[in-house]
Scaffold this motif. Sequence first.
Motif, mmCIF file in Angstrom:
data_model
loop_
_atom_site.group_PDB
_atom_site.id
_atom_site.type_symbol
_atom_site.label_atom_id
_atom_site.label_comp_id
_atom_site.label_asym_id
_atom_site.label_seq_id
_atom_site.Cartn_x
_atom_site.Cartn_y
_atom_site.Cartn_z
ATOM 1 N N SER A 1 44.309 89.792 67.215
ATOM 2 C CA SER A 1 42.913 89.198 67.144
ATOM 3 C C SER A 1 43.034 87.581 67.426
ATOM 4 N N ALA A 2 43.805 87.157 68.296
ATOM 5 C CA ALA A 2 43.890 85.752 68.558
ATOM 6 C C ALA A 2 42.613 84.913 69.142
ATOM 7 N N GLN A 3 41.792 85.911 69.436
ATOM 8 C CA GLN A 3 40.343 85.219 69.853
ATOM 9 C C GLN A 3 39.323 85.818 69.129
ATOM 10 N N ALA A 4 39.618 86.254 67.735
ATOM 11 C CA ALA A 4 38.602 86.927 67.047
ATOM 12 C C ALA A 4 38.545 86.485 65.667
ATOM 13 N N HIS A 5 38.515 85.140 65.390
ATOM 14 C CA HIS A 5 38.563 84.796 64.075
ATOM 15 C C HIS A 5 37.456 84.899 63.277
ATOM 16 N N LEU A 6 37.400 85.740 62.338
ATOM 17 C CA LEU A 6 36.128 86.270 61.464
ATOM 18 C C LEU A 6 35.205 87.035 62.144
ATOM 19 N N ALA A 7 35.400 87.725 63.638
ATOM 20 C CA ALA A 7 34.675 88.427 64.361
ATOM 21 C C ALA A 7 34.339 89.722 63.388
ATOM 22 N N GLN A 8 33.254 90.258 63.479
ATOM 23 C CA GLN A 8 32.961 91.277 62.621
ATOM 24 C C GLN A 8 32.491 92.724 63.641
ATOM 25 N N ALA B 1 48.404 96.003 60.484
ATOM 26 C CA ALA B 1 48.837 94.289 60.411
ATOM 27 C C ALA B 1 47.950 93.527 61.745
ATOM 28 N N SER B 2 47.838 92.160 61.800
ATOM 29 C CA SER B 2 47.247 91.639 62.777
ATOM 30 C C SER B 2 47.778 90.383 63.162
ATOM 31 N N ALA B 3 47.805 89.868 64.395
ATOM 32 C CA ALA B 3 48.295 88.810 64.616
ATOM 33 C C ALA B 3 47.064 88.025 65.211
ATOM 34 N N PHE B 4 47.030 86.526 64.572
ATOM 35 C CA PHE B 4 46.134 85.530 65.000
ATOM 36 C C PHE B 4 46.859 84.253 65.764
ATOM 37 N N SER B 5 46.060 83.631 66.529
ATOM 38 C CA SER B 5 46.562 82.295 67.081
ATOM 39 C C SER B 5 45.567 81.225 66.824
ATOM 40 N N PHE B 6 46.538 80.163 66.298
ATOM 41 C CA PHE B 6 45.553 78.748 66.117
ATOM 42 C C PHE B 6 45.738 77.818 67.147
ATOM 43 N N TYR B 7 46.108 78.176 68.418
ATOM 44 C CA TYR B 7 45.963 77.202 69.474
ATOM 45 C C TYR B 7 44.840 76.264 69.354
ATOM 46 N N PRO B 8 44.766 75.147 69.964
ATOM 47 C CA PRO B 8 43.703 74.231 69.713
ATOM 48 C C PRO B 8 42.501 74.475 70.209
ATOM 49 N N SER B 9 42.342 75.106 71.041
ATOM 50 C CA SER B 9 40.995 75.648 71.749
ATOM 51 C C SER B 9 40.349 76.906 71.170
ATOM 52 N N LYS B 10 41.265 77.671 70.104
ATOM 53 C CA LYS B 10 40.637 78.724 69.663
ATOM 54 C C LYS B 10 39.492 78.258 68.621
ATOM 55 N N ASN B 11 38.571 79.419 68.210
ATOM 56 C CA ASN B 11 37.700 78.925 67.258
ATOM 57 C C ASN B 11 38.173 78.355 66.119
ATOM 58 N N LEU B 12 39.258 78.723 65.498
ATOM 59 C CA LEU B 12 39.803 78.057 64.611
ATOM 60 C C LEU B 12 41.176 77.466 64.979
ATOM 61 N N GLY B 13 41.284 76.179 65.467
ATOM 62 C CA GLY B 13 42.434 75.781 66.162
ATOM 63 C C GLY B 13 42.952 74.665 65.294
ATOM 64 N N GLN C 1 32.649 79.746 59.981
ATOM 65 C CA GLN C 1 31.595 80.740 59.982
ATOM 66 C C GLN C 1 30.403 79.917 60.853
ATOM 67 N N LYS C 2 30.018 78.777 60.406
ATOM 68 C CA LYS C 2 29.103 77.964 61.005
ATOM 69 C C LYS C 2 29.153 77.660 62.392
ATOM 70 N N TRP C 3 30.693 77.452 62.748
ATOM 71 C CA TRP C 3 30.644 77.105 64.298
ATOM 72 C C TRP C 3 30.698 78.417 64.934
ATOM 73 N N ASN C 4 31.030 79.687 64.427
ATOM 74 C CA ASN C 4 31.150 81.101 65.000
ATOM 75 C C ASN C 4 29.511 81.321 65.321
ATOM 76 N N ASP C 5 28.564 81.081 64.095
ATOM 77 C CA ASP C 5 27.432 81.115 64.298
ATOM 78 C C ASP C 5 26.654 80.589 65.452
ATOM 79 N N TRP C 6 27.219 79.188 65.784
ATOM 80 C CA TRP C 6 26.659 78.512 66.808
ATOM 81 C C TRP C 6 27.157 79.057 68.040
ATOM 82 N N TYR D 1 32.114 84.749 70.373
ATOM 83 C CA TYR D 1 32.129 84.057 71.649
ATOM 84 C C TYR D 1 33.288 82.947 71.644
ATOM 85 N N HIS D 2 34.257 83.374 71.726
ATOM 86 C CA HIS D 2 35.690 82.533 71.892
ATOM 87 C C HIS D 2 35.495 81.990 73.366
#
Length: 379
Positions: free
Chosen positions: A161-168, A180-192, A250-255, A288-289
């Motif tokens: 889920s590295a590119q899918a923070h709060l995707a539904q 289980a699932s893996a996330f990344s918080f690399y600076p340019s991710k939706n949550l960085g 969530q606001k950023w994802n909506d944008w 839309y990452h």
Amino acid sequence: MNNLNIPFVDLSWQNEPLMGQIDVSIRDVMGRGDFILGKEVREFEASFAQACGVGYGIGVGSGTDAIALGLRACGIVEGDEILVPANTFIATVIGVILAGAKPVLVDCDINTALIDLESAQKAVTKKTKAILPVHLYGQMVSPQKLQDFAQSNNLIIFEDSAQAHLAQREGKTAGSIGLASAFSFYPSKNLGAFGNGGMVVTNNEEIAQKVRSLRNYGAPKKYYHTEFGINSRLNTVQGAVLKIKLPHLQKWNDWRNQAGAKYDQLLQPLAQYGITPIKNVVGKGHIYHLYVINIKPSEVYDRNVIQNKLNKIGIETGIHYPIPCHLQPAYGYLGYQEGDFPNAESLCDNILSLPMYPGIKDEQLQMVSDKIKEIIISG
């Protein structure tokens, strides 16, 4: 116009308004001196897990480590085979290999770029233990189809889920489908973060405890090492940054989603020229990452021509990804050849990622679309 200055990613819009809070929080960390696995990490782990709809979050050093340690915690051992899409960032494959398993690559759907479960079915063997779907570009693989596939083949689902923070999708949030699932918080991710960072999320307490041990030298308690682990701990400064950013996600994802819909509308007339966006099949659940278009080459233009001309006038773009995993030189030993995964190869040859970030303006989206149209029509 030769200097439009539309960046591929602009982090200032989300970072600058929060810098006051971030500065105070980092100073608090400095004052306490709990730089590794401190209070902010624990609080962020709990908040992010809750946002994903699961019980546990374990912060680690990177998204790659989240895959490797998460798979080990799920019981993956040497010799196990794991189904992985061929068109993903190489970290997915590296995480599988670091866990001791063998990545078995499969093709993707040409329209969505997501893993093709029919191709995956053909790759299942007696050694297959898990499927690792990648929620690519911020769009989830169907939870129901994944669960049906896993159940019929007796496989673990471990999400990338590295590119899918709060995707539904289908009422599920990325990270809540599998074991289980893996996330990344690399600076340019939706949550960085302000550096590298990752997390494993799960509903399974035993898996959570095992990841906590594996990330800390294999020690469930200090100086007591029960298994081979590594040093992969989310540091407290990054936890502080991410904790402050999370309520805004969530606001950023909506944008991003609104910008993606606007791009779709603006680029629709270009379908007659062979320009088609990667298909959004989930509506508002797509975060839309990345916003990616597929460019059918013609005698006058192709992906490289369009990218070079956009770059010359100040519109930055990217390619995610130019070489599929099975054709990367370092992984030739896996035995794959050109032509094995035609959809993945076609996408890698023809896709282009356009500017996308929260804060991008409608006039910028219009300008990007207009310039692509000009390039195509004028040649």
